[in-house]
Design an enzyme around this catalytic site. Sequence first.
Site, PDB file in Angstrom:
ATOM      1  N   ASP A  16       0.783  -1.017   0.160  1.00  0.00           N
ATOM      2  CA  ASP A  16       0.102  -0.008  -0.081  1.00  0.00           C
ATOM      3  C   ASP A  16       0.935   1.247   0.286  1.00  0.00           C
ATOM      4  OD1 ASP A  16      -1.568   1.895   0.657  1.00  0.00           O
ATOM      5  OD2 ASP A  16      -2.565   1.117   2.493  1.00  0.00           O
ATOM      6  N   ASP A  40      -5.765   7.262  -5.506  1.00  0.00           N
ATOM      7  CA  ASP A  40      -5.918   8.836  -5.448  1.00  0.00           C
ATOM      8  C   ASP A  40      -6.701   8.761  -3.950  1.00  0.00           C
ATOM      9  OD1 ASP A  40      -5.905  11.443  -5.665  1.00  0.00           O
ATOM     10  OD2 ASP A  40      -7.315  11.320  -7.529  1.00  0.00           O
TER      11      ASP A  40
END
Length: 180
Positions: A16, A40
């Site tokens: 991540d 985003d």
Amino acid sequence: MKVSINQSTLVLVEGDITKEETEALVNAANDRLAGGGGVDGAIHQAGGPQIMAECRIIGCCPTGQAVITTAGNLKARFVIHAVGPIYTGGAKHEPQLLASAYRESLHLASRYGLKSLSFPSLSTGAYGYPLEEAAEIALTTVISYLREHPEINTVRFVLFNRATFDVYCKVLSRRLNLVE
Ligand code: ADP
């Protein structure tokens, strides 16, 4: 997977990107810098409202370009918002625009004196770029930049799932065998 490119290091990891501790994270932004889903959304969520406040001041960013903000609550110091192309078959300059989004991100990092940055796989989620072709462009662009810009020590690609990670590893292995 970790390889040396002259004095620099190129690393592929599964993970991540919001957890990265490099100086800058690259965001897969849209041309309105409006936030959205995917990486985003994750970056804005983890970084807090400061990042969007700066994006609003900047306003927008053309496809193939990148802009920089601070990184709010993230461990990184900066977020580089890169706008990759929406894939519509490959005849609308998508390869050049994708390469440009990577190159412009790296140029911004150099201009800000940053030594490390982390990329996601730009354009390969909601924007629909075929993964293997996108990985070729991403890795080729970053490798050629690092060969000419030793001021950047480390580039990490943080791939969100095993399938994406595996494709990037395959493409990088193939590229190194061809070139070295
Ligand atoms: P785009 O609109 O440029 O296609 P997306 O965010 O939809 O951008 O997807 C780009 C890539 O980012 C995809 O491979 C997606 O799986 C991945 N991704 C989504 N969330 C994260 C995250 N937190 N860290 C790293 N990669 C992520």
